[in-house]
Design an enzyme around this catalytic site. Structure first.
Site: not given
Length: 400
Positions: A177, A373
């Protein structure tokens, strides 16, 4: 000078109410009646303590950036082996790479396969909340940074430090990320760092964010708009959120739902019996400007520097709008790993990123519809379905 600290907000409002409804002994009772003792214990251990618990050799290093930030770096020591540097996402820390224990976590897997594992911490989080002369509790100047500075100063300092300590000319980089965002910043603006990386693994990569779809986006936009032009600490590490979420089954369910709204729902592949361990380490703290910078990218549909407004942009950049990051300069071999069920890293945005990078070797949009995610990081089957391939590429490009 005013630094907003969410610890104080919880202390003043939420936690007072919860403590009246659910005394501390009730919180302790809920945890002990719901979770195993070892899960509860690991919720209160830091990264180094977690690694020691599983009998892995660990060191804590402190790296000083050129602008004076003191960064905590954790190392699973495998001296003489090829170094890998792992960098966490927003509000996260080095713990993310080892939270899910040796049978699942990528940090342990890399060590077991013969790598010297270094795990960084971005300025402002619980392990890097320090400076050579600024006090993060009282000096607003400490918080004048985004992930731009994390890439430009933190990553460059950590890469140089690891290479100097290990006597290797290159390392392999794993970013999750924001750990990928900062990397694009570094190698686009300091292209010489491409020569210090043998391969870059981008897990849940973030650069373009026009298609970010989390339902909490509106809340984040409203909050940053109200707080415009203030730079302050966001969600520092504490146990107030932890205590709030484990007062009862109802509160725990509510907290899980927030996590699902933020990351994508994947109860099938993530072992949520570890939820206390996750909340014991996340959030780890960051600067609100990091979030604000991402929100600007959503509005502009660009991957560019921070927008200070017309006049300040002219002062800082010599133009009325912030310049794009020159992604064509990121020549290091890259692997992109992303999913369909990711609320923060849309597959459309990653495909846009891939089109801008000149040396994408691996473009893996995982077919598993529930993966979110963090599944490729924490998932129970991530080692077999994701980490194994990452290791193959690491070996291949180290030998080149």
């Amino acid at each position: 000078m005013f630094i907003i600290n969410f610890k104080n907000i919880f202390r003043k409002y939420f936690f007072i109410i919860i403590s009246l409804l659910y005394p501390v002994h009730t919180i302790e009772s809920y945890l002990s009646n719901t979770y195993q003792k070892d899960i509860i214990k690991e919720s209160f251990l830091d990264t180094a303590q977690l690694i020691k618990r599983y009998k892995y050799p660990v060191e804590t290093h402190h790296v000083i950036t050129t602008d004076g930030y003191i960064l905590g770096v954790h190392r699973i020591v495998n001296s003489g082996k090829p170094p890998v540097l792992l960098m966490h996402g927003l509000l996260d820390s080095s713990a993310t790479w080892i939270l899910m224990r040796p049978e699942t976590a990528l940090g342990y897997y890399l060590y077991d396969k013969g790598y010297d594992v270094w795990m960084g911490n971005a300025r402002g989080n619980r392990y890097s909340r320090n400076h050579t002369f600024l006090n993060p509790n009282t000096d607003l100047s400490y918080w004048r940074f985004s992930w731009h500075e994390i890439g430009l100063y933190d990553l460059s300092a950590m890469i140089d430090y690891v290479l100097a300590k290990t006597n290797f000319k290159k390392l392999t980089y794993f970013g999750h990320s924001q750990g990928t965002t900062a990397f694009w910043v570094l190698c686009s603006l300091k292209p010489e760092y491409n020569n210090k990386i043998s391969f870059m693994h981008a897990l849940g990569p973030v650069a373009f964010t026009a298609n970010m779809r989390t339902s909490l986006l509106g809340v984040a936009q409203t909050f940053t708009r109200i707080s415009k032009n203030k730079i302050y600490e966001l969600l520092p590490h504490s146990y107030y959120l932890f205590n709030l979420c484990f007062t009862s089954r109802m509160m725990e369910t509510a907290c899980l739902e927030i996590a699902h709204q933020l990351l994508g729902r994947d109860e099938q592949n993530i072992n949520y019996t570890f939820f206390p361990i996750i909340l014991g380490h996340i959030p780890a703290g960051c600067n609100l400007k990091q979030l604000d910078h991402y929100l600007q990218l959503i509005e502009s549909k660009r991957f560019c520097r921070y927008d200070y407004g017309f006049e300040r942009n002219l002062k800082y950049y010599g133009q009325p709008t912030p310049p794009d990051y020159p992604l064509q300069n990121v020549t290091v071999p890259v692997g992109l790993y992303y999913t369909y069920n990711d609320e923060l890293s849309s597959e459309l945005d990653v495909k846009n990123l891939a089109a801008h990078l000149p040396n994408v070797i691996e473009d893996s949009l995982y077919p598993y519809k529930k993966w979110n995610h963090v599944t490729m990081l924490w998932g129970t089957n991530a080692r077999k379905l994701a980490h194994k391939r990452m290791l193959e590429l690491t070996k291949e490009f180290i030998s080149k």
